[in-house]
Design a protein around this motif. Structure first.
Motif, short mmCIF file in Angstrom:
data_model
loop_
_atom_site.label_atom_id
_atom_site.label_comp_id
_atom_site.label_asym_id
_atom_site.label_seq_id
_atom_site.Cartn_x
_atom_site.Cartn_y
_atom_site.Cartn_z
N TYR A 1 0.83 -1.20 0.00
CA TYR A 1 0.00 0.00 0.00
C TYR A 1 0.87 1.25 0.00
O TYR A 1 0.67 2.16 -0.81
CB TYR A 1 -0.92 -0.03 1.22
N TYR A 2 1.85 1.30 0.88
CA TYR A 2 2.72 2.47 0.97
C TYR A 2 3.63 2.60 -0.25
O TYR A 2 3.90 3.71 -0.72
CB TYR A 2 3.53 2.45 2.26
N ILE A 3 4.09 1.49 -0.77
CA ILE A 3 4.91 1.52 -1.97
C ILE A 3 4.11 2.06 -3.15
O ILE A 3 4.59 2.89 -3.93
CB ILE A 3 5.50 0.13 -2.28
N PHE B 1 3.60 5.77 -2.74
CA PHE B 1 4.86 6.46 -3.00
C PHE B 1 5.10 6.59 -4.50
O PHE B 1 5.48 7.65 -4.99
CB PHE B 1 6.02 5.71 -2.33
N LEU B 2 4.85 5.50 -5.23
CA LEU B 2 5.04 5.53 -6.69
C LEU B 2 4.05 6.48 -7.37
O LEU B 2 4.41 7.19 -8.32
CB LEU B 2 4.93 4.12 -7.27
N LEU C 1 4.55 13.91 -9.14
CA LEU C 1 5.56 14.97 -9.03
C LEU C 1 6.34 15.11 -10.33
O LEU C 1 6.57 16.23 -10.81
CB LEU C 1 6.51 14.67 -7.86
N LEU C 2 6.75 13.99 -10.90
CA LEU C 2 7.48 14.04 -12.17
C LEU C 2 6.63 14.66 -13.28
O LEU C 2 7.11 15.48 -14.06
CB LEU C 2 7.94 12.64 -12.57
N MET C 3 5.35 14.27 -13.35
CA MET C 3 4.47 14.83 -14.38
C MET C 3 4.18 16.31 -14.13
O MET C 3 4.09 17.09 -15.06
CB MET C 3 3.16 14.04 -14.45
N HIS C 4 4.06 16.69 -12.87
CA HIS C 4 3.86 18.11 -12.54
C HIS C 4 5.06 18.93 -13.01
O HIS C 4 4.90 20.01 -13.59
CB HIS C 4 3.65 18.26 -11.03
N ASN C 5 6.26 18.40 -12.77
CA ASN C 5 7.46 19.10 -13.23
C ASN C 5 7.52 19.15 -14.75
O ASN C 5 7.93 20.16 -15.32
CB ASN C 5 8.71 18.42 -12.67
N VAL D 1 6.95 0.38 -15.76
CA VAL D 1 7.15 0.33 -14.31
C VAL D 1 5.90 -0.22 -13.63
O VAL D 1 5.97 -1.07 -12.74
CB VAL D 1 7.54 1.72 -13.76
N ALA D 2 4.73 0.26 -14.06
CA ALA D 2 3.48 -0.24 -13.49
C ALA D 2 3.32 -1.73 -13.77
O ALA D 2 2.90 -2.50 -12.89
CB ALA D 2 2.30 0.53 -14.06
#
Length: 174
Positions: free
Chosen positions: A33-35, A38-39, A45-49, A93-94
């Protein structure tokens, strides 16, 4: 001879660090769940950047009007190819994590699963909204569906929501 449609089974857990791995075992539910979150947050974050960068402005202009973007000197083919590669990396990755979580590859998703995924992923945020797949309605619908609130009417509920959103909010609810 090679198993064909049976797929690949008995895929071992994917070890991230000592004691932390992705697998379908009951012991790994909390860490999975946490992993996963996090992903999701890392990808957001990467897409926002990306969206707020120079390349993101070029991609938004291509989305708005490809011919006008090309007339302004943007290499539309290069940007579209690069974005395709970025999306392929995210999908890979998914797929890696899903394969290790399921312990194999080979289950074919049904049409009802695809309609539900489409409804939850893009129905609420629209195609040009970065947060479309991560919106509160999507998480809520997935939670209700997994809990069995819709019973055998999952396809009808998701299909109706998708049709209503396409008719009354083609750019998404958000």
């Amino acid at each position: 001879m090679f198993g064909g449609a049976d797929g690949i089974s008995n895929v071992p857990a994917f070890g991230l660090t000592a004691g932390l791995s992705v697998s379908g075992s009951m012991n790994a539910r909390v860490s999975n769940y946490y992993i996963a979150w996090f992903l999701v947050l890392l990808a957001a974050l990467l897409m926002h950047n990306l969206v707020n960068s120079r390349a993101g402005r070029a991609l938004r202009s291509i989305h708005g009007n490809e011919e006008a973007a090309a007339a302004m000197g943007i290499d539309t083919a290069r940007y579209k190819l690069n974005l395709f590669v970025v999306s392929a990396v995210f999908a890979a990755v998914a797929g890696i994590f899903l394969t290790h979580y399921n312990g194999g590859i080979g289950s074919v998703r049904g049409v009802h699963n695809e309609i539900g995924a489409l409804c939850c992923d893009r129905g609420h945020g629209g195609m040009s909204n970065l947060w479309g797949g991560d919106s509160l309605p999507s998480v809520t619908l997935n939670f209700l569906s997994l809990r069995g609130y819709f019973g055998s009417y999952d396809e009808a509920v998701f299909g109706s929501i998708l049709v209503l959103v396409m008719l009354f909010a083609p750019n998404g609810i958000l």
